[in-house]
Design a protein around this motif. Structure first.
Motif: not given
Length: 306
Positions: A38-44, A88-91, A93-99, A246-252
């Motif tokens: 949802l955040f990925i689509l929203y911020y894109a 979940g919060f950190a991941i 947030l990281f996705i949003i910042l990286m985008m 970013a999602y796959i990287f930070i979760q890994t």
């Protein structure tokens, strides 16, 4: 999604100290996982079609252009943090910042972000010891996880037993493992072997080589997703790809780092490997978007070739 997160505050099912699940009979839904696509689509959408976020120096053009679209996401992030679901919060947030960085930041500002995050991590590792005595008296599940990763053998009877058994599993596997199905740590010793500590089970049964193969495949997937994003000229499409990478990287990183003691345990799944329906569905939604973007990009490339 906001209503679902508010519902969790009052009626969420608690597992491992976090009220993060909505249980509907045999179906367990984790809303924090669905916040990621949802955040990925929203911020894109925001980064592609709202006012430009950045001037040439990489700093925000106007504070309001950043703050206004982020009010609801910030509220959602706080709801996730209050569950409390720190991972979940950190991941998210990281996705949003990286985008945001990928969409409009130059190399100089990106370098500042990377150095700053690295300095915070190193500082956390160095300064956790002086406060260990204070934190150890806190009853919060998250606080106990923080002190256990700094010296798990000291807390082997309490919060450190998970990490210690993860070490035993990886050590027992050596380079090539004991064979599929022959691991012993997953049988009563290693908690959450099918989710949080799946990488330790892989290490015991397939060895360090097996771990490197799995991480190598995930790295290849991340690089392919970045390549798809870099080839398209559409900002909306490219930021979706960068957000998914970013999602796959930070979760890994969080899953593997927690299992080997690099970072505190956060209870997140290893992408496409760990058991977990919400995680798999959220990941495949993002991967489906990337595949669709790749298909569109290939069509446009073929048209130009003709």
């Amino acid at each position: 999604m906001v209503f679902a997160l508010i519902f969790l505050m009052f009626f969420g099912a608690t597992t491992n100290g976090a009220a993060g699940w909505i249980i509907l009979g045999p179906v367990h839904i984790q809303p924090a996982e669905f916040c990621k696509p949802l955040f990925i689509l929203y911020y894109a959408n925001v980064l592609a079609y709202e006012k430009p976020f950045f001037e040439n120096d990489g700093l925000p053009k106007e504070f309001i252009t950043v703050a206004r679209p982020s009010l609801i996401p910030i509220f959602m992030l706080l709801l996730i943090l209050f569950q409390p679901d720190t991972g979940g919060f950190a991941i998210n947030l990281f996705i949003i910042l990286m985008m945001i960085l990928a969409a409009g930041s130059n190399f100089k500002s990106a370098r500042i972000w990377i150095v700053g995050i690295g300095a915070l991590f190193v500082g956390f590792r160095l300064w956790i010891k002086p406060f260990e005595g204070i934190i150890s008296h806190m009853h919060s599940y998250q606080m106990q996880r923080i002190i256990s990763f700094s010296d798990p053998f000291k807390y082997i009877q309490t919060s450190g037993h998970q990490l210690v058994n993860s070490y035993y599993a990886i050590s027992n596997g050596g380079w090539f493992g004991v064979g599929i199905g022959n691991g012993i740590q997953k049988i009563g010793y290693l908690s959450e072997p099918n989710t949080d500590f799946i990488i330790a089970v892989i290490g015991e049964e397939l060895g360090i080589v097996g771990i490197l193969v799995v991480l190598g495949l995930l790295l290849y997937l991340i690089l392919r997703i970045i390549a798809v994003g870099s080839r398209t000229n559409d900002t909306f499409y490219s930021t979706i790809c960068y957000g998914t990478a970013a999602y796959i990287f930070i979760q890994t990183l969080f899953n593997t780092g927690g299992a080997i003691g690099m970072i505190p345990l956060t209870g997140v799944a290893l992408p496409f490997i760990s058991y977990g329906g919400s995680s798999i569905i959220a990941l495949t939604i993002c991967l489906g978007l990337v595949l669709h973007i790749s298909r569109i990009e290939k069509k446009e490339r073929n048209k130009k070739a003709k």
